[in-house]
Write a protein that holds these residues in place. Structure first.
Motif, PDB file in Angstrom:
ATOM      1  N   GLY A 147      91.004  16.327 -28.156  1.00 21.76           N
ATOM      2  CA  GLY A 147      91.328  17.673 -28.607  1.00 21.76           C
ATOM      3  C   GLY A 147      91.267  17.796 -30.119  1.00 21.76           C
ATOM      4  N   PHE A 148      91.765  16.781 -30.803  1.00 28.73           N
ATOM      5  CA  PHE A 148      91.671  16.775 -32.261  1.00 28.73           C
ATOM      6  C   PHE A 148      90.220  16.731 -32.721  1.00 28.73           C
ATOM      7  N   CYS A 175      88.158  20.141 -31.142  1.00 32.39           N
ATOM      8  CA  CYS A 175      88.618  21.516 -31.387  1.00 32.39           C
ATOM      9  C   CYS A 175      89.133  21.744 -32.798  1.00 32.39           C
ATOM     10  N   ILE A 176      90.084  20.967 -33.218  1.00 25.97           N
ATOM     11  CA  ILE A 176      90.773  21.281 -34.472  1.00 25.97           C
ATOM     12  C   ILE A 176      89.901  21.002 -35.694  1.00 25.97           C
ATOM     13  N   ARG A 177      89.353  19.811 -35.774  1.00 23.27           N
ATOM     14  CA  ARG A 177      88.586  19.477 -36.985  1.00 23.27           C
ATOM     15  C   ARG A 177      87.302  20.285 -37.137  1.00 23.27           C
ATOM     16  N   LEU A 196      86.517  23.337 -35.837  1.00 25.57           N
ATOM     17  CA  LEU A 196      86.755  24.768 -35.942  1.00 25.57           C
ATOM     18  C   LEU A 196      87.473  25.153 -37.233  1.00 25.57           C
ATOM     19  N   ARG A 197      88.363  24.331 -37.688  1.00 23.27           N
ATOM     20  CA  ARG A 197      89.135  24.620 -38.893  1.00 23.27           C
ATOM     21  C   ARG A 197      89.125  23.434 -39.855  1.00 23.27           C
ATOM     22  N   ALA A 229      91.539  23.844 -42.924  1.00 22.46           N
ATOM     23  CA  ALA A 229      92.948  23.690 -42.541  1.00 22.46           C
ATOM     24  C   ALA A 229      93.273  22.228 -42.248  1.00 22.46           C
ATOM     25  N   ALA A 230      92.333  21.506 -41.641  1.00 23.83           N
ATOM     26  CA  ALA A 230      92.566  20.089 -41.366  1.00 23.83           C
ATOM     27  C   ALA A 230      92.695  19.304 -42.670  1.00 23.83           C
ATOM     28  N   ILE A 262     100.320  15.838 -41.735  1.00 17.86           N
ATOM     29  CA  ILE A 262     100.103  15.161 -40.458  1.00 17.86           C
ATOM     30  C   ILE A 262     100.151  13.652 -40.630  1.00 17.86           C
ATOM     31  N   THR A 292      96.403   9.631 -34.483  1.00 17.61           N
ATOM     32  CA  THR A 292      96.398  10.788 -35.371  1.00 17.61           C
ATOM     33  C   THR A 292      96.339  10.362 -36.833  1.00 17.61           C
ATOM     34  N   PHE A 327      93.178  11.636 -39.272  1.00 18.62           N
ATOM     35  CA  PHE A 327      93.376  12.457 -40.455  1.00 18.62           C
ATOM     36  C   PHE A 327      93.270  11.676 -41.767  1.00 18.62           C
TER      37      PHE A 327
END
Length: 79
Positions: free
Chosen positions: A15-16, A19-21, A23-24, A27-28, A35, A72, A76
């Protein structure tokens, strides 16, 4: 318990990454220090909890939280 922990870890990490990295990314990068600190706290805290745990079923579940903290942290650190 161990299978559930492995599936949760795999879904959370994907998911990280998926999706997160992508798309944004801004923000990441912006939230990466927060984080990273939370991941370090999770690693240290869950390790300390696992050291004093007497119930075997909970002892199996605690290292999965510890391992997700490392995942995580690794995700990050390279943002």
């Amino acid at each position: 318990s161990r299978v559930l922990a492995a599936l949760t870890l795999q879904r959370g990490a994907s998911g990280f990454l998926r999706c997160i990295r992508p798309l944004r990314p801004a923000a990441a990068r912006y939230l990466a220090p927060v984080i990273i600190v939370l991941s370090l706290i999770a690693v240290i805290y869950s390790g300390m909890v696992a050291l004093v745990q007497t119930d075997m079923k909970k002892l199996v579940a605690d290292p999965s939280i510890w391992h997700m903290g490392f995942v995580t942290l690794g995700l990050f650190l390279v943002v």
